[in-house]
Design a protein around this motif. Structure first.
Motif, mmCIF file in Angstrom:
data_model
loop_
_atom_site.group_PDB
_atom_site.id
_atom_site.type_symbol
_atom_site.label_atom_id
_atom_site.label_comp_id
_atom_site.label_asym_id
_atom_site.label_seq_id
_atom_site.Cartn_x
_atom_site.Cartn_y
_atom_site.Cartn_z
ATOM 1 N N LEU A 285 0.829 -1.209 0.000
ATOM 2 C CA LEU A 285 0.000 0.000 0.000
ATOM 3 C C LEU A 285 0.862 1.258 0.000
ATOM 4 C CD1 LEU A 285 -2.849 1.120 0.093
ATOM 5 C CD2 LEU A 285 -2.778 0.966 2.580
ATOM 6 N N ALA A 286 1.865 1.299 0.898
ATOM 7 C CA ALA A 286 2.702 2.499 0.993
ATOM 8 C C ALA A 286 3.633 2.622 -0.209
ATOM 9 C CB ALA A 286 3.498 2.473 2.288
ATOM 10 N N ALA A 287 4.326 1.515 -0.553
ATOM 11 C CA ALA A 287 5.269 1.569 -1.663
ATOM 12 C C ALA A 287 4.551 1.747 -2.999
ATOM 13 C CB ALA A 287 6.110 0.293 -1.697
ATOM 14 N N GLY A 288 3.252 1.413 -3.025
ATOM 15 C CA GLY A 288 2.496 1.533 -4.255
ATOM 16 C C GLY A 288 2.257 2.965 -4.688
ATOM 17 N N PHE A 289 2.505 3.920 -3.795
ATOM 18 C CA PHE A 289 2.330 5.306 -4.242
ATOM 19 C C PHE A 289 3.470 6.237 -3.844
ATOM 20 C CE2 PHE A 289 0.429 5.561 -0.013
ATOM 21 C CZ PHE A 289 0.836 6.803 0.440
ATOM 22 N N GLU A 290 4.203 5.910 -2.779
ATOM 23 C CA GLU A 290 5.212 6.850 -2.295
ATOM 24 C C GLU A 290 6.274 7.161 -3.351
ATOM 25 O OE1 GLU A 290 6.272 8.827 0.492
ATOM 26 O OE2 GLU A 290 4.112 8.808 0.577
ATOM 27 N N THR A 291 6.846 6.134 -3.981
ATOM 28 C CA THR A 291 7.889 6.396 -4.965
ATOM 29 C C THR A 291 7.330 7.020 -6.238
ATOM 30 O OG1 THR A 291 7.688 4.092 -5.675
ATOM 31 C CG2 THR A 291 9.451 4.597 -4.137
ATOM 32 N N THR A 292 6.061 6.715 -6.576
ATOM 33 C CA THR A 292 5.461 7.301 -7.771
ATOM 34 C C THR A 292 5.207 8.793 -7.578
ATOM 35 O OG1 THR A 292 4.386 5.165 -8.138
ATOM 36 C CG2 THR A 292 3.658 6.996 -9.499
ATOM 37 N N VAL A 293 4.922 9.200 -6.362
ATOM 38 C CA VAL A 293 4.812 10.637 -6.065
ATOM 39 C C VAL A 293 6.116 11.330 -6.450
ATOM 40 C CG1 VAL A 293 4.485 12.364 -4.256
ATOM 41 C CG2 VAL A 293 3.209 10.220 -4.160
ATOM 42 N N ASN A 294 7.232 10.723 -6.066
ATOM 43 C CA ASN A 294 8.544 11.306 -6.377
ATOM 44 C C ASN A 294 8.803 11.306 -7.881
ATOM 45 O OD1 ASN A 294 8.836 11.446 -3.626
ATOM 46 N ND2 ASN A 294 10.304 9.780 -3.470
ATOM 47 N N LEU A 295 8.458 10.204 -8.550
ATOM 48 C CA LEU A 295 8.655 10.123 -9.997
ATOM 49 C C LEU A 295 7.901 11.241 -10.708
ATOM 50 C CD1 LEU A 295 9.259 8.901 -12.778
ATOM 51 C CD2 LEU A 295 7.475 7.195 -12.341
ATOM 52 N N LEU A 296 6.658 11.472 -10.346
ATOM 53 C CA LEU A 296 5.863 12.512 -11.005
ATOM 54 C C LEU A 296 6.433 13.897 -10.744
ATOM 55 C CD1 LEU A 296 2.276 11.125 -10.336
ATOM 56 C CD2 LEU A 296 3.391 11.333 -12.567
ATOM 57 N N GLY A 297 6.764 14.183 -9.490
ATOM 58 C CA GLY A 297 7.316 15.496 -9.167
ATOM 59 C C GLY A 297 8.654 15.738 -9.843
ATOM 60 N N ASN A 298 9.545 14.747 -9.773
ATOM 61 C CA ASN A 298 10.858 14.892 -10.413
ATOM 62 C C ASN A 298 10.713 15.047 -11.921
ATOM 63 O OD1 ASN A 298 11.833 14.475 -7.837
ATOM 64 N ND2 ASN A 298 12.599 12.419 -8.221
ATOM 65 N N MET A 406 3.652 3.057 -15.783
ATOM 66 C CA MET A 406 2.393 3.431 -16.420
ATOM 67 C C MET A 406 1.842 4.719 -15.812
ATOM 68 S SD MET A 406 -1.136 3.422 -15.936
ATOM 69 C CE MET A 406 -1.581 2.124 -14.773
ATOM 70 N N GLU A 407 1.841 4.807 -14.488
ATOM 71 C CA GLU A 407 1.323 6.018 -13.843
ATOM 72 C C GLU A 407 2.176 7.228 -14.179
ATOM 73 O OE1 GLU A 407 -0.821 4.668 -9.765
ATOM 74 O OE2 GLU A 407 1.350 4.374 -9.822
ATOM 75 N N GLY A 408 3.501 7.035 -14.262
ATOM 76 C CA GLY A 408 4.375 8.143 -14.622
ATOM 77 C C GLY A 408 4.085 8.645 -16.023
#
Length: 448
Positions: A285-298, A406-408
């Motif tokens: 649950l946590a890893a499923g969005f935490e790193t993607t938040v960073n990918l989108l912002g970066n 995919m989300e990125g």
């Protein structure tokens, strides 16, 4: 007449004091002593100690230090252990059976003290978390959750992810002419909504899940101050309690989501224990969005700062998947990871003794000139961008890599197509975490 509340029962006071004592002891062993050691080592010029301390400041200086470490050779020997920066050495550390997750401090007197004083709530870098378990347990946990993250399963989610992104951007239309924090309004909400739907989290609970993830993100770090350590543990305890309630709800009202499937398998006696289920569900649950938040912002920041590259992908939308790979390469959501040598071995031509810690700098491997031409340049058409190691490698390769890709792609394409004149404003702030790398705040005007 004034009534006086009854004083707390002695047993309750004793339990509270006991928890406080254990908390202080655990912080001292896990963070306090390492912080003192790192401070002294950094003062004596140790580059790894400096890297760990600078990493907590959330600045780009961390990449300058990585290059300084690289200049000393593919494997740097520090007072803490070894640091691998080359692509070949990092890949060997992550894939070889000569290395495993864990720390030398897990053994001996300090290890026993740490285990005695450790909080009873689940922690992402404590067993049975997938991050720190090894086969055969790791193989069993991973097998149960991989089916939701296959490429075919992820592609089935693409249309829904596009709908979520469009809805979020529609919701920002009324605020498009004044600054908005893209992390809070878009980069965080998109992936948490997707993973929440995958895992059966009701819509009214998703803000809490996002809050838990953001508060607990520093739990991966070494050298936390006592105040931050306490706040992280409180967030983990709240998340653990919420997760227990959520799993119990799914037992009574199962759906077709992953967690319902894991609960069903557990009840058939073929799956995970209660502790294993909580640890696996919580990490996914946590890893499923935490790193993607960073990918989108970066990724947003890189495209904003390189208008010529943005123009290339606008002219050729087929480049969007490669934009994601190049963003992952140049500014990875996870900067580094660690492994321990389980036997004497050779790494980058140097002998490494059993029990030694090796820090694998993912952000260094991704900028290795031996693999990537002109590695500091953001190039959306880079032919081998996907050769990065941003998702780790080997048995601990990121479970959600396909979902994050995919989300990125969907998230970056959607925001730049909707708001091609997006302008980042002053005040962007990086997360003060050593391992995860991303923005805590990214103010922007969508339609200047």
């Amino acid at each position: 007449m004034t009534s006086l509340a009854a004083p707390p029962a002695p047993r309750m006071v004793g339990r509270t004091v006991g928890r406080e004592v254990r908390s202080g002891v655990h912080w001292g062993v896990s963070h306090g002593l390492p912080t003192l050691f790192l401070r002294r080592a950094a003062g004596r010029g140790d580059l790894q100690a400096r890297l760990i301390r600078v990493g907590s400041m959330g600045t780009d200086e961390v990449f300058d230090l990585i290059e300084e470490i690289r200049a000393s050779g593919p494997l740097y020997r520090s007072r803490i252990g070894y640091v691998a920066t080359s692509h070949a050495a990092v890949r060997q550390v992550l894939t070889s059976d000569d290395f495993r997750t864990g720390f030398p401090a897990d053994e001996g007197l300090l290890g026993r003290i740490s285990r005695w004083a450790a909080p009873t709530t689940l922690h992402p870098v404590a067993p049975p978390s997938l991050l720190v378990t090894e086969p055969p347990d790791h193989t069993r946990y991973r097998k149960l959750v991989t089916r939701v993250f296959t490429m075919r399963a992820v592609e089935r989610l693409r249309e829904r992810t596009e709908e979520i992104a469009a809805d979020l951007l529609d919701g920002l239309a009324d605020r498009a002419d004044r600054p908005v924090d893209l992390v809070q309004a878009y980069c965080a909400v998109l992936p948490v909504t997707v993973i929440a739907e995958i895992l059966g989290v009701p819509e009214h609970e998703r803000a809490r899940v996002l809050e838990f993830g953001q508060a607990a993100a520093p739990s991966l770090d070494l050298g936390l101050g006592y105040g931050r350590y306490r706040s992280v543990n409180r967030a983990l305890a709240r998340f653990d309690a919420w997760l227990g309630d959520h799993l119990e709800h799914l037992r009574r009202h199962p759906g077709d989501d992953l967690l319902s499937q894991l609960v069903t398998v557990q009840e058939d006696g073929q799956g995970l224990s209660e502790t294993e289920l909580r640890a696996t569900a919580g990490l996914v649950l946590a890893a499923g969005f935490e790193t993607t938040v960073n990918l989108l912002g970066n990724g947003i920041a890189l495209l904003h700062d390189h208008p010529d590259e943005r123009a290339r992908v606008t002219a050729d939308p087929a480049l969007w998947p490669n934009v994601v790979e190049e963003a992952l390469r140049l500014d990875p959501p996870v900067l580094l990871t660690g492994r321990m040598a389980v036997r004497d071995t050779v790494l980058a031509g140097q002998e490494v003794r059993a029990g030694s810690m090796v820090t694998a700098i993912l952000g260094g491997a991704n900028r290795d000139r031996e693999v990537f031409a002109d590695p500091l340049r953001f190039d959306v058409g880079r032919a081998n961008a996907r050769d990065h190691i941003a998702f780790s490698a080997g048995r601990h390769h990121c479970l959600g890599a396909q979902l994050a890709r995919m989300e990125g792609e969907v998230g970056l394409r959607a925001i730049w197509q909707r708001y091609p004149d997006l302008r980042l404003e002053p005040g962007a702030r990086r997360r003060e975490t050593r391992i995860l790398r991303g923005f805590e705040s990214l103010p922007a005007t969508l339609r200047p």
